[in-house]
Design an enzyme around this catalytic site. Structure first.
Site: not given
Ligand code: GAR
Length: 209
Positions: A25-27, A103-104, A120, A122, A163, A192
């Site tokens: 969870g750094s983003n 990741l789902k 999202n 990436h 993606d 990011e």
């Protein structure tokens, strides 16, 4: 479009954000911090994790943000899983859904209802090094194996496939000789944390028009 769209997008109202996570969870943290410092004209109202016990949940708790875990294994399909996320998002009148290390796969239903408002991040320069199974450190390994001279991150609109979807913003970093995947990952992650808040602002401005 969700039925609530527009109710929360007037000039005076901040954009309500839900962040979907599966890991550290750094983003998420950079989005929370950017909301608090006013870099994003928005507020994280909800954190949804696909996994119990991840650090992202502690970050949400530490910031006093409501969170919950929705485990994909409890659902028969991507649509049923997404229906629960959609229900919570609507209940909270969420304007923008941000996938941050989530990741789902999401189902068609949520992608359709939140059209253009699910983002999202990436850790590579899409359309290269994306798709099913390309996440986290695996991406950086592939970039190094391919002998790329630069990498970076991409924030894009989520479509049904992994993606794909319109690119909102990319930030580039050099690949240094002798880089390990971990070193490259750190360099990209730093970007990011700048890219996601910028991209959210771009979408938020469009919503307010
Ligand atoms: C980030 O590098 C993000 O780009 C990546 O997972 C990491 C999550 O870090 N996402 C993917 O690879 C998705 N395909 P964080 O939990 O510290 O934000």
């Amino acid at each position: 479009m969700p039925p609530d769209r527009g109710k929360n997008t007037g000039e005076s109202e901040v954009i309500k954000i839900a962040v979907l996570v599966s890991g550290g969870g750094s983003n998420l943290q950079s989005i929370i911090d950017s909301c608090r410092s006013g870099k994003i004209d928005g507020k994280v109202e909800l954190v949804i994790s696909s996994k119990e016990g991840v650090y992202a949940l502690s970050r949400a708790a530490g910031s006093g943000i409501e969170s919950c875990v929705i485990d994909r294994e409890g659902y028969d399909s991507d649509e049923a899983f997404s229906e629960e996320i959609l229900r919570l998002a609507k209940e909270k009148k969420i304007d923008i859904i941000c996938l941050a290390g989530f990741l789902k796969k999401l189902g068609k239903n949520i992608v359709k209802e939140y059209g253009g408002r699910i983002l999202n991040i990436h850790p590579a320069l899409l359309p290269s090094f994306g798709g099913r199974g390309m996440y986290g450190i695996r991406v950086h390994r592939k970039v190094l194996e391919a002998g790329e001279k630069e990498s970076g991150c991409t924030v894009h609109i989520v479509e049904e496939e992994y993606d794909t979807g319109e690119i909102v913003l990319q930030r580039k970093v050099p690949v240094e000789s002798g880089d390990t995947p971990e070193e490259l990952a750190r360099r990209v992650l730093k970007e990011e944390h700048r890219a996601y808040p910028e991209a959210i602002n771009i979408i938020a401005k469009k919503l307010k028009k």
